[in-house]
Write an enzyme that holds these catalytic residues in place. Structure first.
Site, PDB file in Angstrom:
ATOM      1  N   ASP A   8     -26.704  10.143  45.109  1.00 27.88           N
ATOM      2  CA  ASP A   8     -25.515   9.313  45.000  1.00 27.88           C
ATOM      3  C   ASP A   8     -25.744   7.932  45.608  1.00 27.88           C
ATOM      4  OD1 ASP A   8     -23.705  11.307  43.806  1.00 27.88           O
ATOM      5  OD2 ASP A   8     -24.087  12.378  45.678  1.00 27.88           O
ATOM      6  N   TYR A  23     -34.844  17.592  51.149  1.00 28.63           N
ATOM      7  CA  TYR A  23     -34.094  16.436  51.632  1.00 28.63           C
ATOM      8  C   TYR A  23     -34.361  16.224  53.116  1.00 28.63           C
ATOM      9  CZ  TYR A  23     -31.306  15.976  47.363  1.00 28.63           C
ATOM     10  OH  TYR A  23     -30.899  15.761  46.071  1.00 28.63           O
TER      11      TYR A  23
END
Length: 498
Positions: free
Chosen positions: A120, A225
């Protein structure tokens, strides 16, 4: 299958690039005016230029591995319509189109574009992977699989295969598979071609040939991540306790952003690894590895770990939020049975700046990464230019950090340092502090925090509607009707003015 509209050519250009382009156009205009001057009756021969025909060349499927600085972009995924910031995919698509490696008119679907994972706005990537069909410099005989002729896909304005829930892109009907001849010439130098056209905030690292049925998204086995954070005022051991409870297959509906438009009914995700490690004197990093992730899942997890690290919440909060049904999570030694939390409590997710998609995992032998277009048997000595570029950027970052630290030293000559009671030894310590009206700063990552005077434990807060209720309300409400009108408008080539 519908095809995504091509992004605007100049959407991702910087101000300097746009000025340079305008100056080049002015020079071209002056040359054109000069050519129109009288020539004493003698006609100048007109230069013959060969019209470029994209589909005269064979195409091959490749994977691109690239990095991008998320704070410069409005997210990875290309968006239809105007966005405040360019998207990473939009800028990368423009570079590919400008280099004539893809057909701009066919859009994303025309080249079979697929990404490993969507990030995002503000989130960066160091090991992102996309797969697509690109123009090749090799003859068909030297390609194991080659696509020839236009793709059997009609251009359209729909996002189509860019959507996360879409099925894998179909293999073009014109693909020819054979035992290739040895490579006799250089392939296009995809890495250098693209990096010359891309801004410094996006770098293509390598490319690899892949089979026609390869999918950057569906062939991926895990995503890794990293979330970087300051350990200041945090109890790292408690955060490690909380992160260890994430490992395994769990229902993460209370640790993600619920979006009824996606109509998700299963929130089960498998976390393979979750741990915290020290990066340097100033930073720690939270590592999270899983097969797939929900919308804003990592940032919600990090927000909860911050609350645990400050001592405002116990590590068992993580287990409580995962216990969405009776007996879903077994209590740890010394802990009572967890209450059922089948609706998400309200809390603010962590900031996106420190989050990075570090790596994407594929089966062994999937890739043969290359940095040039030379045949594999031709020796190539890397001059280290790409590393030099990144080293310069790191040096600039260190200098900025040193400058900011000296600004802090200058301020410290005249102002007192902030007071903090964090981390708390026990959550109840907050209620009995000597100055109840003294606010505390709850960290949200990325140098941001939330000012709190009266803290309400997460499990005592207002809860959102149950997922089933939210999904049903969306189906019966204006959200569904709006999406249907947009879909019809896209299919008919009209516009959606709502």
């Amino acid at each position: 299958m519908a095809t995504a509209a091509a992004p605007t050519q100049y959407a991702g250009w910087s101000r300097e690039q746009l000025v340079e382009r305008l100056m080049a156009l002015e020079v071209q205009q002056k040359l054109s005016e000069t050519q129109l001057l009288p020539t004493n009756g003698v006609d100048k021969p007109k230069p013959t230029t060969r019209v470029f025909s994209f589909y005269e060349y064979p195409r091959r499927k490749i994977a691109l591995r690239f990095t991008y600085a998320g704070w410069e972009y409005g997210g990875l995924a290309f968006q239809i319509g105007e966005t405040p910031l360019p998207t990473v995919e939009g800028v990368l698509f423009d570079a590919l189109a400008k280099a004539r490696l893809i057909d701009v008119d066919a859009g994303f679907d025309g080249c079979g574009w697929e990404r490993c994972g969507r990030t995002d706005r503000g989130v960066s990537g160091a090991g992102q992977v996309v797969s697509l069909w690109v123009r090749s410099a090799l003859p068909v005989e030297e390609l194991e699989e080659a696509a020839v002729g236009p793709p059997a896909i009609a251009p359209c304005s729909s996002k189509s295969s860019l959507d996360e829930d879409e099925a894998p892109t179909a293999v073009p009907e014109s693909v020819e598979k054979k035992v290739p001849r040895p490579q006799s010439r250089n392939e296009h130098d995809y890495v250098n071609i693209l990096n010359r056209m891309l801004p410094d905030t996006i770098r293509v690292i390598a490319w690899s040939p892949v089979p026609s049925k390869f999918s950057a998204r569906f062939s991926c086995k895990w995503r890794h991540y990293k979330y970087f954070f300051s350990p200041q005022n945090l109890d790292i051991s408690r955060m490690e306790d909380g992160s260890s409870r994430l490992v395994g297959e769990h229902d993460f509906r209370n640790l993600c952003k619920l979006d009824a438009a996606k109509q998700i009914t299963s929130f089960k995700r498998n976390v393979m690894n979750a741990h915290i490690e020290r990066l340097n004197d100033n930073l720690h990093v939270f590592n999270l590895v899983g097969s797939a992730f929900l919308y804003h899942q990592v940032r919600h997890i990090m927000a909860v770990l911050f609350l645990v690290g400050t001592g405002l919440e116990p590590p068992s909060l993580v287990s409580n939020l995962l216990n969405v049904s009776e007996g879903e999570i077994s209590p740890r030694d010394g802990e009572a049975s967890y209450p059922v939390v089948d609706r998400k409590p309200e809390y603010q997710m962590a900031d996106g700046l420190p989050l990075m998609l570090w790596d994407c995992g594929y089966p062994e032998g999937t890739f043969t990464w290359r940095t040039t277009g030379r045949p594999e048997n031709v020796e190539f000595v890397d001059d280290g230019e790409m590393q030099r570029e990144l080293q310069n950027i790191v040096t600039q970052s260190h200098i900025h950090a040193a400058l900011n630290e000296h600004f802090l030293l200058a301020v410290a000559r005249h102002h007192a340092p902030p007071k903090s009671i964090l981390p708390l030894e026990q959550p109840g310590q907050y209620k009995v502090r000597k100055k109840p009206q003294e606010a505390i700063q709850v960290p949200l990552g990325g140098g941001t925090s939330k000012r709190v005077i009266k803290y309400t434990p997460v499990l005592e807060r207002k809860r959102l509607d149950h997922v089933d209720v939210a999904n049903e309300r969306w189906r019966l409400g204006k959200g569904f009707r709006k999406s249907e009108r947009r879909r019809v408008a896209e299919e008919t080539g009209g516009t959606d003015d709502i």
